[in-house]
Design a protein around this motif. Structure first.
Motif, short mmCIF file in Angstrom:
data_model
loop_
_atom_site.label_atom_id
_atom_site.label_comp_id
_atom_site.label_asym_id
_atom_site.label_seq_id
_atom_site.Cartn_x
_atom_site.Cartn_y
_atom_site.Cartn_z
N LEU A 52 -79.02 -6.20 11.22
CA LEU A 52 -78.36 -7.15 12.12
C LEU A 52 -76.98 -6.63 12.47
O LEU A 52 -76.11 -6.49 11.60
CB LEU A 52 -78.27 -8.53 11.46
N ASP B 266 -72.87 -15.52 10.49
CA ASP B 266 -74.27 -15.33 10.88
C ASP B 266 -74.99 -14.26 10.08
O ASP B 266 -76.11 -13.88 10.41
CB ASP B 266 -74.35 -15.01 12.37
N ASP C 21 -81.69 -6.17 15.11
CA ASP C 21 -81.28 -7.40 15.79
C ASP C 21 -79.86 -7.19 16.28
O ASP C 21 -78.91 -7.17 15.51
CB ASP C 21 -81.35 -8.59 14.82
N LYS D 78 -69.40 -13.71 13.88
CA LYS D 78 -70.81 -13.48 13.57
C LYS D 78 -70.97 -12.75 12.25
O LYS D 78 -71.92 -12.97 11.50
CB LYS D 78 -71.48 -12.70 14.70
N GLN E 44 -76.68 -8.33 18.36
CA GLN E 44 -76.03 -9.52 18.89
C GLN E 44 -74.73 -9.11 19.57
O GLN E 44 -73.74 -8.78 18.92
CB GLN E 44 -75.76 -10.53 17.77
N ARG F 107 -84.57 -5.45 8.21
CA ARG F 107 -83.91 -5.84 9.45
C ARG F 107 -82.45 -5.42 9.39
O ARG F 107 -81.78 -5.60 8.38
CB ARG F 107 -84.00 -7.34 9.68
N ALA G 190 -74.42 -10.99 9.67
CA ALA G 190 -74.56 -9.64 10.20
C ALA G 190 -74.29 -8.61 9.10
O ALA G 190 -73.44 -8.82 8.24
CB ALA G 190 -73.63 -9.41 11.37
N SER H 109 -86.48 -3.20 11.92
CA SER H 109 -86.23 -3.93 13.15
C SER H 109 -84.73 -4.12 13.31
O SER H 109 -84.02 -4.36 12.33
CB SER H 109 -86.94 -5.29 13.15
N ARG I 94 -82.55 -22.48 11.63
CA ARG I 94 -82.02 -21.16 11.24
C ARG I 94 -82.67 -20.61 9.99
O ARG I 94 -82.78 -19.39 9.83
CB ARG I 94 -80.50 -21.26 11.05
#
Length: 328
Positions: free
Chosen positions: A96, A141, A125, A137, A127, A94, A143, A123, A25
């Motif tokens: 997320l 994770d 991402d 998440k 999910q 990014r 986000a 970009s 990760r």
């Protein structure tokens, strides 16, 4: 002590103490991660984890305290980077997003396309997950924000911002006994037939189960799915009446089926953006929220996130209002 060491510590815990998964990760090697962990423990003078041989069995009480501080330090370091990038007018990075399958498939495509046109170096991402997993998440994770719907209270897990309201609809095969009803069925009428809906529908605390219970009837939930397209597939297969979000229905793609309003006793839903408290959002994340909910002022949203303004959100519009084409 370095930010990298703290990031590795958090990654190990969030990976369930699986060193191999944690290394993947954070894009590190397993030996490199283990070496950094040992150096951190040597500097602190105590072990952060309970060990059995070479395996990690749990996090030590002192490790829990260090972990709490490590999370806050990493969050603030990320906030500093985001603040600096916004000040420089730098729009690369990014985004997320954690959200449900319905929002990902039917709501977000035009919003993300708009953001990509405006910020081509960003970009995204995306999910997609089940309702119960989206906020997880956000918490574990990393986000930037979560999009989740609720027919009840305000979602927990961060600052919840209401975006828009929507209702459910029934999707029926043309041969279904309710297909020619011409109105929304009552819950009692719907309870006489098999029902296909989202997986959250079977939870005892779901708005669907509560509504049926209030009417003294029980739904025949024949099948559940996360994805609206799967629900449509099994409606077409004759397994039951589909209960879906209104934004998941298209006049062209679903023209072979009957569309009815859902029972009026089913409450209206609200889609929320949930943002970690204290998070400094990049300009492109604020632009995405404004695209989804034009009634929001990005400047006010930023001030609320910074703690400089109490949240007083405008009433979210109905989805049907937002989805109407603009005519001149």
């Amino acid at each position: 002590m370095t930010l990298t060491q703290l990031r590795y510590l958090v990654a190990i815990v969030d990976a369930g103490l699986n060193i191999t998964l944690a290394a993947e990760r954070v894009h590190a090697t397993q030996p490199g991660l283990s070496k950094q962990l040992k150096q951190l423990e040597d500097e602190l003078g105590f072990q952060l984890f309970v060990r059995k041989g070479r395996s990690l069995e749990g996090i030590a009480p002192a490790g829990e305290r260090v972990l709490d501080h490590a999370r806050r330090i990493l969050e603030e370091a990320a906030n500093i980077r985001s603040y600096a990038a916004n000040e420089r007018g730098e729009h690369a990075g990014r985004l997320l997003l954690a959200t449900t399958h319905t929002q990902a498939r039917y709501v977000l495509p035009p919003a993300i396309a708009s953001i990509k046109r405006r910020f081509p170096q960003v970009s995204v991402d995306l999910q997609a997950a089940g309702d119960a997993e989206v906020l997880q998440k956000l918490a574990q994770d990393g986000a930037d924000l979560a999009l989740i719907s609720s027919a009840g209270g305000v979602p927990q897990g961060g600052l919840a911002v209401p975006l828009y309201r929507w209702r459910r609809v029934l999707l029926l095969p043309r041969s279904h006994p309710l297909a020619d009803l011409g109105r929304a069925p009552t819950l009692a009428e719907l309870a006489q037939h098999p029902l296909i809906s989202y997986e959250s529908s079977i939870r005892a605390d779901s708005s669907l189960q509560r509504a049926f219970a209030a009417e003294g009837v029980e739904p025949q939930v024949a099948m559940t799915a996360r994805d609206a397209n799967l629900i449509k597939t099994y409606v077409r297969a004759g397994l039951g009446a589909g209960l879906l979000a209104e934004m998941a229905i298209g006049a062209r793609e679903d023209g072979d089926l009957r569309i009815l309003p859902a029972p009026t006793a089913l409450p209206e839903c609200v889609t929320w953006a949930v943002i970690p408290r204290g998070r400094v959002l990049r300009d492109y994340a604020l632009a995405l929220l404004h695209h989804l909910a034009p009634q929001l002022d990005p400047r006010d949203l930023r001030r609320v996130l910074e703690g400089n303004l109490e949240p007083h959100w405008p009433t979210p519009p109905a989805w049907v209002e937002l989805s109407q084409p603009i005519t001149v």
